[in-house]
Design a protein around this motif. Structure first.
Motif, PDB file in Angstrom:
ATOM      1  N   MET A  54      -5.817   6.819  -5.789  1.00  0.00           N
ATOM      2  CA  MET A  54      -5.985   5.956  -4.622  1.00  0.00           C
ATOM      3  C   MET A  54      -7.446   5.911  -4.210  1.00  0.00           C
ATOM      4  O   MET A  54      -8.229   6.810  -4.515  1.00  0.00           O
ATOM      5  N   ILE A  55      -7.788   4.867  -3.483  1.00  0.00           N
ATOM      6  CA  ILE A  55      -9.116   4.727  -2.901  1.00  0.00           C
ATOM      7  C   ILE A  55      -8.959   4.703  -1.393  1.00  0.00           C
ATOM      8  O   ILE A  55      -8.380   3.770  -0.838  1.00  0.00           O
ATOM      9  N   SER A  56      -9.431   5.758  -0.721  1.00  0.00           N
ATOM     10  CA  SER A  56      -9.347   5.881   0.739  1.00  0.00           C
ATOM     11  C   SER A  56      -7.932   5.664   1.256  1.00  0.00           C
ATOM     12  O   SER A  56      -7.714   5.015   2.274  1.00  0.00           O
ATOM     13  N   GLY A  57      -6.943   6.211   0.535  1.00  0.00           N
ATOM     14  CA  GLY A  57      -5.562   6.140   0.983  1.00  0.00           C
ATOM     15  C   GLY A  57      -4.899   4.797   0.766  1.00  0.00           C
ATOM     16  O   GLY A  57      -3.762   4.590   1.174  1.00  0.00           O
ATOM     17  N   GLN A  58      -5.587   3.842   0.117  1.00  0.00           N
ATOM     18  CA  GLN A  58      -5.027   2.520  -0.107  1.00  0.00           C
ATOM     19  C   GLN A  58      -5.098   2.180  -1.595  1.00  0.00           C
ATOM     20  O   GLN A  58      -5.625   2.926  -2.402  1.00  0.00           O
ATOM     21  N   ASP A  59      -4.552   1.005  -1.947  1.00  0.00           N
ATOM     22  CA  ASP A  59      -4.613   0.513  -3.327  1.00  0.00           C
ATOM     23  C   ASP A  59      -4.188   1.592  -4.315  1.00  0.00           C
ATOM     24  O   ASP A  59      -4.946   2.001  -5.192  1.00  0.00           O
ATOM     25  N   ALA A  60      -2.951   2.058  -4.184  1.00  0.00           N
ATOM     26  CA  ALA A  60      -2.455   3.138  -5.031  1.00  0.00           C
ATOM     27  C   ALA A  60      -2.137   2.644  -6.437  1.00  0.00           C
ATOM     28  O   ALA A  60      -1.483   1.617  -6.621  1.00  0.00           O
ATOM     29  N   TYR A  61      -2.610   3.381  -7.425  1.00  0.00           N
ATOM     30  CA  TYR A  61      -2.310   3.142  -8.828  1.00  0.00           C
ATOM     31  C   TYR A  61      -1.401   4.279  -9.295  1.00  0.00           C
ATOM     32  O   TYR A  61      -1.740   5.451  -9.130  1.00  0.00           O
TER      33      TYR A  61
ATOM     34  N   THR B 219      -2.921   7.010 -17.373  1.00  0.00           N
ATOM     35  CA  THR B 219      -3.194   5.595 -17.140  1.00  0.00           C
ATOM     36  C   THR B 219      -2.327   5.158 -15.970  1.00  0.00           C
ATOM     37  O   THR B 219      -1.106   5.341 -15.999  1.00  0.00           O
ATOM     38  N   ALA B 220      -2.950   4.611 -14.932  1.00  0.00           N
ATOM     39  CA  ALA B 220      -2.218   4.234 -13.725  1.00  0.00           C
ATOM     40  C   ALA B 220      -2.340   2.736 -13.491  1.00  0.00           C
ATOM     41  O   ALA B 220      -3.383   2.136 -13.756  1.00  0.00           O
ATOM     42  N   VAL B 221      -1.265   2.140 -12.997  1.00  0.00           N
ATOM     43  CA  VAL B 221      -1.231   0.693 -12.784  1.00  0.00           C
ATOM     44  C   VAL B 221      -0.999   0.383 -11.311  1.00  0.00           C
ATOM     45  O   VAL B 221      -0.398   1.164 -10.570  1.00  0.00           O
ATOM     46  N   HIS B 222      -1.497  -0.769 -10.912  1.00  0.00           N
ATOM     47  CA  HIS B 222      -1.370  -1.249  -9.530  1.00  0.00           C
ATOM     48  C   HIS B 222      -1.020  -2.725  -9.597  1.00  0.00           C
ATOM     49  O   HIS B 222      -1.688  -3.496 -10.291  1.00  0.00           O
TER      50      HIS B 222
ATOM     51  N   ILE C 242       0.164  -9.635 -10.514  1.00  0.00           N
ATOM     52  CA  ILE C 242      -1.045  -9.285 -11.254  1.00  0.00           C
ATOM     53  C   ILE C 242      -1.103  -7.766 -11.380  1.00  0.00           C
ATOM     54  O   ILE C 242      -0.962  -7.047 -10.392  1.00  0.00           O
ATOM     55  N   THR C 243      -1.301  -7.279 -12.608  1.00  0.00           N
ATOM     56  CA  THR C 243      -1.348  -5.844 -12.863  1.00  0.00           C
ATOM     57  C   THR C 243      -2.781  -5.406 -13.132  1.00  0.00           C
ATOM     58  O   THR C 243      -3.458  -5.972 -13.992  1.00  0.00           O
ATOM     59  N   GLU C 244      -3.231  -4.396 -12.392  1.00  0.00           N
ATOM     60  CA  GLU C 244      -4.546  -3.799 -12.605  1.00  0.00           C
ATOM     61  C   GLU C 244      -4.346  -2.377 -13.115  1.00  0.00           C
ATOM     62  O   GLU C 244      -3.351  -1.723 -12.787  1.00  0.00           O
ATOM     63  N   THR C 245      -5.292  -1.890 -13.919  1.00  0.00           N
ATOM     64  CA  THR C 245      -5.150  -0.587 -14.567  1.00  0.00           C
ATOM     65  C   THR C 245      -6.391   0.260 -14.349  1.00  0.00           C
ATOM     66  O   THR C 245      -7.511  -0.261 -14.309  1.00  0.00           O
ATOM     67  N   VAL C 246      -6.188   1.571 -14.205  1.00  0.00           N
ATOM     68  CA  VAL C 246      -7.299   2.512 -14.133  1.00  0.00           C
ATOM     69  C   VAL C 246      -7.006   3.658 -15.103  1.00  0.00           C
ATOM     70  O   VAL C 246      -5.853   4.083 -15.250  1.00  0.00           O
ATOM     71  N   GLU C 247      -8.048   4.125 -15.802  1.00  0.00           N
ATOM     72  CA  GLU C 247      -7.904   5.194 -16.789  1.00  0.00           C
ATOM     73  C   GLU C 247      -8.522   6.481 -16.244  1.00  0.00           C
ATOM     74  O   GLU C 247      -9.713   6.531 -15.937  1.00  0.00           O
ATOM     75  N   ILE C 248      -7.702   7.515 -16.132  1.00  0.00           N
ATOM     76  CA  ILE C 248      -8.164   8.835 -15.709  1.00  0.00           C
ATOM     77  C   ILE C 248      -8.178   9.720 -16.951  1.00  0.00           C
ATOM     78  O   ILE C 248      -7.121   9.982 -17.548  1.00  0.00           O
ATOM     79  N   THR C 249      -9.360  10.175 -17.356  1.00  0.00           N
ATOM     80  CA  THR C 249      -9.485  10.951 -18.588  1.00  0.00           C
ATOM     81  C   THR C 249     -10.226  12.263 -18.324  1.00  0.00           C
ATOM     82  O   THR C 249     -10.880  12.435 -17.297  1.00  0.00           O
ATOM     83  N   ASP C 250     -10.097  13.183 -19.288  1.00  0.00           N
ATOM     84  CA  ASP C 250     -10.838  14.453 -19.278  1.00  0.00           C
ATOM     85  C   ASP C 250     -10.640  15.232 -17.980  1.00  0.00           C
ATOM     86  O   ASP C 250     -11.565  15.886 -17.480  1.00  0.00           O
TER      87      ASP C 250
ATOM     88  N   MET D 109       0.838  -1.192   0.000  1.00  0.00           N
ATOM     89  CA  MET D 109       0.000   0.000   0.000  1.00  0.00           C
ATOM     90  C   MET D 109       0.870   1.238   0.000  1.00  0.00           C
ATOM     91  O   MET D 109       1.646   1.470   0.904  1.00  0.00           O
ATOM     92  N   MET D 110       0.762   2.065  -1.032  1.00  0.00           N
ATOM     93  CA  MET D 110       1.532   3.290  -1.095  1.00  0.00           C
ATOM     94  C   MET D 110       0.879   4.368  -0.242  1.00  0.00           C
ATOM     95  O   MET D 110      -0.307   4.383  -0.021  1.00  0.00           O
ATOM     96  N   LYS D 111       1.679   5.292   0.193  1.00  0.00           N
ATOM     97  CA  LYS D 111       1.192   6.428   0.950  1.00  0.00           C
ATOM     98  C   LYS D 111       1.452   7.696   0.166  1.00  0.00           C
ATOM     99  O   LYS D 111       2.317   7.763  -0.694  1.00  0.00           O
ATOM    100  N   LEU D 112       0.689   8.747   0.492  1.00  0.00           N
ATOM    101  CA  LEU D 112       0.936  10.029  -0.134  1.00  0.00           C
ATOM    102  C   LEU D 112       2.312  10.537   0.229  1.00  0.00           C
ATOM    103  O   LEU D 112       2.787  10.362   1.336  1.00  0.00           O
TER     104      LEU D 112
END
Length: 300
Positions: free
Chosen positions: A98-105, A135-138, A148-156, A1-4
């Protein structure tokens, strides 16, 4: 878990300080607002968003209150212009979701990418505007040792006239420690109260601005005088070269002893030591011994 990073924590001081003008820019974001789409879902932050520009490093941090989702973007050697947020970006640039400070992408890992265009850095009026996407990966390691690599797309992404802080908060906080036997020699120390998801933590961060080493401690403001264990009772983090959300090493074992705490006066003192190991399997597999730690902090 990454931190800010410490810069992102300092940015949170600007949260809630944006202008009340509800006028929109051409991209749809009101003054003091950051908007984006996260895998096609709306992300909007207006009351919990702030930006900083310290020693040439720009950071913007935004939190969606209803979900705790957080977007953090950092750019070194910042100015008005276009900057890469991907793996080839400057070592102190990148984006995190991040989601609630955890699971950083993160955008700087393999498979990540991104760009931010800073259209305005107004130092006179202390505001910042721009657009972004990334595009962020976790990565996680399953029970069989497979990554295992998970991806989230931040657009606009758009931010419009966000309050820009250019002065690090004051205070007479100190923190001393040794990293593998060598003095940290921190030349900036900040202690903040940060609230996420209804929980309030005291976060003490120390930087060596020459080497970019960063060490931070995070613990609940409910703790009293006593000795506590790493991971279960407090979080210790060490970054040998702060930037981009990478190379974070977390306390796996260790102790934190609070010798004095007065939340009314806003002061806390204590000692600590911990063994830090990597969070990201892509980071170098090394262990850092943090010893002889002590702090005396004024909480901002």
């Amino acid at each position: 878990m990454m931190k800010l990073s410490v810069i992102a924590f300092l940015t949170l001081l600007a949260v809630g300080c944006n202008k009340d003008d509800d006028s929109n820019n051409d991209n749809g974001a009101a003054d003091g607002e950051l908007i984006a789409n996260v895998d096609g879902n709306e992300f909007k932050a207006s009351t919990q968003v702030g930006a900083t520009l310290y020693a040439g490093t720009f950071n913007i941090t935004a939190i969606k209150p209803s979900t705790g989702e957080t977007i953090v973007i950092t750019v070194s050697n910042a100015s008005e212009g276009t900057f890469d947020l991907g793996p080839d970006a400057n070592a102190q640039s990148g984006a995190i979701y991040m989601i609630s400070g955890q699971d950083a992408y993160g955008s700087v890992g393999e498979g990540g990418s991104g760009q931010i265009i800073i259209t305005k850095l107004d130092l006179d009026n202390e505001t910042a505007s721009g657009t972004f996407s990334f595009t962020a990966v976790h990565q996680i390691v399953d029970g069989n040792g497979v990554i295992i690599t998970e991806t989230v797309e931040i657009t606009d992404g758009v931010f419009n006239n966000i309050t820009l802080a250019t002065t690090i908060p004051g205070g007479n906080s100190t923190l001393e420690a040794k990293v593998d036997g060598n003095d940290l020699n921190a030349d900036s120390v900040t202690a903040l109260k940060i609230t996420f998801g209804g929980n309030t933590n005291i976060v003490i961060t120390a930087n060596n601005n020459t080497t970019n080493q960063n060490l931070s401690l995070s613990f609940s403001d409910n703790l009293t005088v006593g000795t506590y264990s790493a991971a279960s009772d407090y979080v210790g983090m060490y970054n040998p070269s702060l930037g981009g959300g990478t190379n974070n090493y977390a306390a796996e074992t260790g102790t934190l002893t609070i010798t004095a705490i007065d939340l009314t006066a806003g002061t806390v003192e204590g000692t600590f030591s911990f063994t830090a190991k990597r969070l990201d399997p892509n980071d170098p597999d090394v262990t850092y011994e943090i010893t002889a730690g002590s702090f005396s902090a004024e909480i901002q």
